[in-house]
Design a protein around this motif. Structure first.
Motif, short mmCIF file in Angstrom:
data_model
loop_
_atom_site.label_atom_id
_atom_site.label_comp_id
_atom_site.label_asym_id
_atom_site.label_seq_id
_atom_site.Cartn_x
_atom_site.Cartn_y
_atom_site.Cartn_z
N PRO A 7 0.83 -1.20 0.00
CA PRO A 7 0.00 0.00 0.00
C PRO A 7 0.87 1.25 0.00
O PRO A 7 1.98 1.23 0.52
CB PRO A 7 -0.77 -0.11 1.32
N THR A 11 -2.88 4.61 1.31
CA THR A 11 -3.57 3.43 1.83
C THR A 11 -3.33 3.34 3.33
O THR A 11 -2.20 3.48 3.77
CB THR A 11 -2.99 2.15 1.18
N TYR A 13 -2.30 2.10 6.70
CA TYR A 13 -1.42 1.02 7.13
C TYR A 13 -2.26 0.00 7.88
O TYR A 13 -3.29 0.32 8.41
CB TYR A 13 -0.35 1.55 8.09
N PHE A 15 -3.36 -4.30 8.40
CA PHE A 15 -3.28 -5.74 8.19
C PHE A 15 -2.87 -6.09 6.77
O PHE A 15 -2.11 -7.02 6.55
CB PHE A 15 -4.63 -6.35 8.53
N ASP A 16 -3.37 -5.37 5.78
CA ASP A 16 -3.04 -5.69 4.39
C ASP A 16 -1.54 -5.62 4.14
O ASP A 16 -0.98 -6.45 3.43
CB ASP A 16 -3.74 -4.74 3.44
N GLU A 17 -0.91 -4.63 4.73
CA GLU A 17 0.53 -4.48 4.54
C GLU A 17 1.27 -5.65 5.17
O GLU A 17 2.22 -6.18 4.60
CB GLU A 17 1.01 -3.16 5.13
N LYS A 18 0.81 -6.06 6.34
CA LYS A 18 1.46 -7.21 6.98
C LYS A 18 1.27 -8.47 6.15
O LYS A 18 2.18 -9.28 6.02
CB LYS A 18 0.89 -7.41 8.39
N LEU A 19 0.07 -8.61 5.57
CA LEU A 19 -0.17 -9.78 4.73
C LEU A 19 0.74 -9.76 3.50
O LEU A 19 1.30 -10.79 3.11
CB LEU A 19 -1.63 -9.81 4.25
N ALA A 20 0.87 -8.58 2.90
CA ALA A 20 1.74 -8.45 1.72
C ALA A 20 3.18 -8.78 2.09
O ALA A 20 3.90 -9.44 1.32
CB ALA A 20 1.65 -7.03 1.16
N THR A 195 7.64 -2.63 -2.88
CA THR A 195 6.98 -1.49 -2.26
C THR A 195 7.25 -0.27 -3.12
O THR A 195 8.21 -0.24 -3.86
CB THR A 195 7.52 -1.26 -0.84
#
Lengths: 264, 124
Positions: A7, A11, A13, A15-20, A195
């Motif tokens: 993200p 975007t 910050y 959970f999505d970033e941790k998943l990525a 990133t």
């Protein structure tokens, strides 16, 4: 493989970033393991070939080559096992929201797991992690995510054959992680496969924007992130004041989970 | 006559071991440990088949394939990778790849594929 897009600053910050991040670590790891398995497979196959072809027509086996090949298989299995241990520890870092952990261990683990990503760009890590650094308190996987972003940003600006130096230093009540580009800058900024590089977030590399970029992770850790004019990024973490007893487990044992001590 | 094969892979142990095994089966094998080295080898040698890794530092396997098809259209290329990407697979076939195999390969299937790739190259 499609690029993993983290993200951007627009975007939120979370959970999505941790998943990525986890997805990227897994894709690099599985690629590495595929190569390890391919080497084991071919080396074991060669062993069979040496026996089969060497024994044809009553010929003699090349004992030395057979022994060397067996040792090659053993070595490769050992390296693969070490990688699996690293991934196992990486997973266990997320067992508790807050724990007391060793910064050097988290750096060694992260750099081992993403080393292929760096070497594909013909870059390498240079680690200077002296012993005796105090434990810090927080979420070690959040620190790994923060370092991953910083490494990705530094990587995007470096020319081939450069290095990314990671140095830890203990001061009175803080532990500092220095992330330093060593070598030439890239002539053109390649788009990071992981990133959006910092340069795309802020064309003039405004430190305030960089802080914003790392804000969520650094806030979670109670850390201060700074960037100097020569591109060195420092993460300052307060040391833990929580008294803990001896830590269970031995981090050097194969298959050991991290010695992070959960904080209730 | 022995099939002249070029193996291109940055994993030295893998490339060397595979080379030994294929030589035992009568292939005439050369090895290059990267994309740039592969181009030098292709320019200086004459190969029937090229067995090419996809993900390599610097010049990727797809880059080498693209270059080879432009300069040596008769060279038959088989790709071998641990990197599971449909995008690479489709792109490679569009450029003119003969076959795409996954690591670790089934050795007998690999040998069959390399032999049929050589036959396909000779038939033009």
């Amino acid at each position: 493989m499609p690029e993993v897009r983290m993200p951007t600053e627009d975007t939120p910050y979370g959970f999505d970033e941790k998943l990525a991040f986890i997805g990227k670590v897994l894709s690099v790891f599985t690629h590495e393991m595929k190569n390890h398995l391919a080497i084991i497979n071919e080396t074991a196959g060669l062993l069979g070939d040496l026996v089969e072809f060497g024994g044809r027509g009553g010929g003699e086996f090349d004992k030395n080559q057979i022994l060397k090949t067996v040792r090659d298989v053993e070595l490769q299995v050992k390296e693969s096992s070490s990688m699996v241990t690293m991934l196992n520890r990486f997973g266990h870092r997320m067992d508790h929201p807050v724990s007391i952990f060793n910064v050097n261990d988290t750096i060694e683990e992260l750099t081992a797991l993403i080393n292929r990503m760096i070497s594909q760009r013909r870059l390498s890590f240079e680690l200077n992690l002296p012993g005796g650094v105090s434990m810090v308190e927080g979420n070690p996987s959040t620190l790994q995510l923060l370092l991953f972003r910083i490494i990705s940003d530094i990587m995007a600006g470096l020319a081939e054959k450069s290095k990314i130096a990671l140095i830890t230093r203990q001061d009175d009540d803080t532990v500092t992680i220095v992330c330093k580009p060593v070598g030439e800058k890239a002539k053109s900024q390649p788009v990071s496969a992981l990133t959006q590089p910092a340069s795309q977030v802020s064309a003039n590399h405004d430190p305030a924007d960089l802080n914003q970029r790392y804000k969520r992770s650094s806030d979670e850790l109670g850390a201060l992130v700074t960037k100097s004019s020569d591109g060195v990024i420092s993460v300052v973490l307060p040391i833990s004041n929580t008294k803990i007893g001896p830590l269970a487990g031995d981090i050097t044992s194969p298959g050991a989970s991290p010695v992070d001590k959960p904080v209730e | 006559m022995a099939i002249k094969l070029l193996i291109v892979d940055d994993e030295k142990s893998f490339a060397d071991t595979l080379s030994q095994r294929l030589e035992l089966r009568g292939f005439n094998v050369s090895v290059a440990y990267g994309g740039e080295e592969a181009i030098e080898s292709i320019e200086s040698g004459s190969f029937d088949v090229c067995l090419l890794d996809v993900k390599m530092p610097g010049m990727s396997g797809i880059d080498v394939l693209r270059w080879a098809k432009e300069h040596y259209p008769g060279l038959v290329v088989v790709m071998l990778t641990g990197y599971s990407s449909e995008t690479d697979d489709q792109e490679a076939h569009r450029i003119g790849l003969y076959a795409f195999l996954r690591k670790p390969p089934d050795f007998n299937e690999l040998v069959r594929t390399l032999r049929s790739a050589c036959d396909a190259g000779k038939m033009g």
